[in-house]
Design a protein around this motif. Sequence first.
Motif, PDB file in Angstrom:
ATOM      1  N   ILE A  97       0.974  -1.193   0.091  1.00 43.43           N
ATOM      2  CA  ILE A  97      -0.007   0.151  -0.040  1.00 43.43           C
ATOM      3  C   ILE A  97       0.900   1.299   0.049  1.00 43.43           C
ATOM      4  O   ILE A  97       1.920   1.468   0.815  1.00 43.43           O
ATOM      5  N   LEU A  98       0.580   2.088  -0.912  1.00 41.88           N
ATOM      6  CA  LEU A  98       1.446   3.510  -0.886  1.00 41.88           C
ATOM      7  C   LEU A  98       0.785   4.464  -0.139  1.00 41.88           C
ATOM      8  O   LEU A  98       0.040   5.509  -0.522  1.00 41.88           O
ATOM      9  N   ARG A  99       1.183   4.141   1.151  1.00 46.06           N
ATOM     10  CA  ARG A  99       0.515   5.189   2.139  1.00 46.06           C
ATOM     11  C   ARG A  99       1.326   5.097   3.252  1.00 46.06           C
ATOM     12  O   ARG A  99       2.192   4.208   3.380  1.00 46.06           O
ATOM     13  N   ARG A 100       1.328   6.183   4.285  1.00 42.43           N
ATOM     14  CA  ARG A 100       1.970   6.151   5.511  1.00 42.43           C
ATOM     15  C   ARG A 100       1.554   4.586   6.207  1.00 42.43           C
ATOM     16  O   ARG A 100       0.563   4.160   6.191  1.00 42.43           O
ATOM     17  N   ALA A 104      -2.037   2.567   6.123  1.00 45.55           N
ATOM     18  CA  ALA A 104      -2.108   1.460   5.534  1.00 45.55           C
ATOM     19  C   ALA A 104      -2.756   0.117   6.514  1.00 45.55           C
ATOM     20  O   ALA A 104      -3.754  -0.305   5.869  1.00 45.55           O
ATOM     21  N   LEU A 105      -2.249   0.131   7.505  1.00 45.34           N
ATOM     22  CA  LEU A 105      -2.670  -1.028   8.292  1.00 45.34           C
ATOM     23  C   LEU A 105      -4.069  -0.639   9.023  1.00 45.34           C
ATOM     24  O   LEU A 105      -4.972  -1.604   8.986  1.00 45.34           O
ATOM     25  N   LEU A 106      -4.278   0.493   9.211  1.00 45.06           N
ATOM     26  CA  LEU A 106      -5.750   0.813   9.557  1.00 45.06           C
ATOM     27  C   LEU A 106      -6.699   0.670   8.232  1.00 45.06           C
ATOM     28  O   LEU A 106      -7.787   0.309   8.548  1.00 45.06           O
ATOM     29  N   ALA A 114     -11.524  -8.521   8.977  1.00 43.60           N
ATOM     30  CA  ALA A 114     -10.219  -8.388   9.498  1.00 43.60           C
ATOM     31  C   ALA A 114     -10.305  -8.959  11.258  1.00 43.60           C
ATOM     32  O   ALA A 114     -11.273  -8.195  11.675  1.00 43.60           O
ATOM     33  N   ALA A 115      -9.593  -9.567  11.700  1.00 44.90           N
ATOM     34  CA  ALA A 115      -9.896 -10.366  12.921  1.00 44.90           C
ATOM     35  C   ALA A 115      -8.683  -9.602  14.008  1.00 44.90           C
ATOM     36  O   ALA A 115      -9.042  -9.388  15.048  1.00 44.90           O
ATOM     37  N   ALA A 116      -7.503  -9.121  13.590  1.00 48.15           N
ATOM     38  CA  ALA A 116      -6.505  -8.529  14.384  1.00 48.15           C
ATOM     39  C   ALA A 116      -5.415  -8.220  13.678  1.00 48.15           C
ATOM     40  O   ALA A 116      -5.106  -8.609  12.444  1.00 48.15           O
ATOM     41  N   ILE A 117      -4.836  -6.976  14.264  1.00 51.58           N
ATOM     42  CA  ILE A 117      -3.478  -6.612  13.552  1.00 51.58           C
ATOM     43  C   ILE A 117      -2.153  -6.820  14.481  1.00 51.58           C
ATOM     44  O   ILE A 117      -2.392  -6.907  15.630  1.00 51.58           O
ATOM     45  N   VAL A 118      -1.254  -7.419  14.054  1.00 55.42           N
ATOM     46  CA  VAL A 118       0.049  -7.785  14.496  1.00 55.42           C
ATOM     47  C   VAL A 118       1.193  -6.859  13.851  1.00 55.42           C
ATOM     48  O   VAL A 118       1.208  -6.836  12.644  1.00 55.42           O
ATOM     49  N   ALA A 141      -4.642   2.722  19.511  1.00 52.60           N
ATOM     50  CA  ALA A 141      -5.562   3.857  19.546  1.00 52.60           C
ATOM     51  C   ALA A 141      -6.517   3.939  18.804  1.00 52.60           C
ATOM     52  O   ALA A 141      -7.832   4.328  19.036  1.00 52.60           O
ATOM     53  N   HIS A 142      -6.424   3.513  17.538  1.00 47.24           N
ATOM     54  CA  HIS A 142      -7.302   3.911  16.434  1.00 47.24           C
ATOM     55  C   HIS A 142      -7.983   2.437  15.667  1.00 47.24           C
ATOM     56  O   HIS A 142      -9.239   2.776  15.183  1.00 47.24           O
ATOM     57  N   ALA A 143      -7.300   1.622  16.011  1.00 44.65           N
ATOM     58  CA  ALA A 143      -7.864   0.353  15.212  1.00 44.65           C
ATOM     59  C   ALA A 143      -9.025  -0.194  15.829  1.00 44.65           C
ATOM     60  O   ALA A 143      -9.268  -0.234  16.929  1.00 44.65           O
ATOM     61  N   PRO A 144     -10.050  -0.680  14.848  1.00 43.31           N
ATOM     62  CA  PRO A 144     -11.505  -1.339  15.467  1.00 43.31           C
ATOM     63  C   PRO A 144     -11.171  -2.751  15.961  1.00 43.31           C
ATOM     64  O   PRO A 144     -12.193  -3.148  16.540  1.00 43.31           O
TER      65      PRO A 144
END
Length: 302
Positions: A97-100, A104-106, A114-118, A141-144
């Motif tokens: 992804i061409l983003r910060r 990108a992860l958010l 999406a189940a979890a971010i690692v 702080a921001h991820a759902p």
Amino acid sequence: MNGTAEARRVIVGVDGSDSSRYALEWSANEAQLRGLGLHIVTAVEAGESDGPFGGLIASYSEAEESPQVKDAQALLDYAAGWIGRLYPEVDARTRLILRRPVDALLEVAGEPGAAAIVVGSRGRGSLASAFAGSVGVELAAHAPIPVVVLPKKHEAVRGARARIVVGVDGSESGMRAAEFAFAQADTRGIDLIAVCAWQPITAFAMTMGPLPAEVFDEESIATSARETLEAAIADLRARYPRVRVDAREVRAHPVVALLETATPADLIVVGSRGRGGFGGLLLGSVSQSVLHGAHGPVAVVH
């Protein structure tokens, strides 16, 4: 694997660092245990050119030929191949992804399934080093969805028996953290330690005005902590009868209680904001301090 399981994925941010590789391995194992897919993500921030549309030109016309993007794609190909060898049953997909990196992860975290971010706790170099340090805090702080941050040095935990350590304080966020922790312990077949920390009233509390005598009675405070803890996990004990639970009320600051209870092999689970948190804060001080101080993986649950 049924259709529902195929639709859900663990997201992992990679940048080639040691903690990133650990995060990738941890994520693949998590996906395998839970019957989920794996979404391997890296990010490259678009370059800047002169003029009001320079960024767009760099993003969509020049980016594909840039060394950064080629390196990022090579990293994703390597990561997918490595996981394919270690966990051939896991459906692993990649995405550049061409983003910060945080954005990108958010972006991926907000997609269905999406189940979890690692992520790792420390990155490297210029490729996607923003998957590091403060990124775990910003994501939490921001991820759902739950965010898991893995440490840089993980070799010391090999061979050690892992446990789940969860902080319980009676808050709504803490209840969701406890549920996540019980589900993890049940899936992994490991023990769970539920910690409710308490501290005695100190002299500064006198500035709040007259207080009832019982608030200075440490036994009363400890009893209240035990009652809070047992009430918070009673239903979860019944729902997850296979999980062996060690319930502890600890006389200490919550951060100290959790960090001193956990070993580097344990997964610490905390809520994003505790009972004493301010509503305007996206991430509470306890969860932030645990993220910065832990020597093992930490999961933050909203």
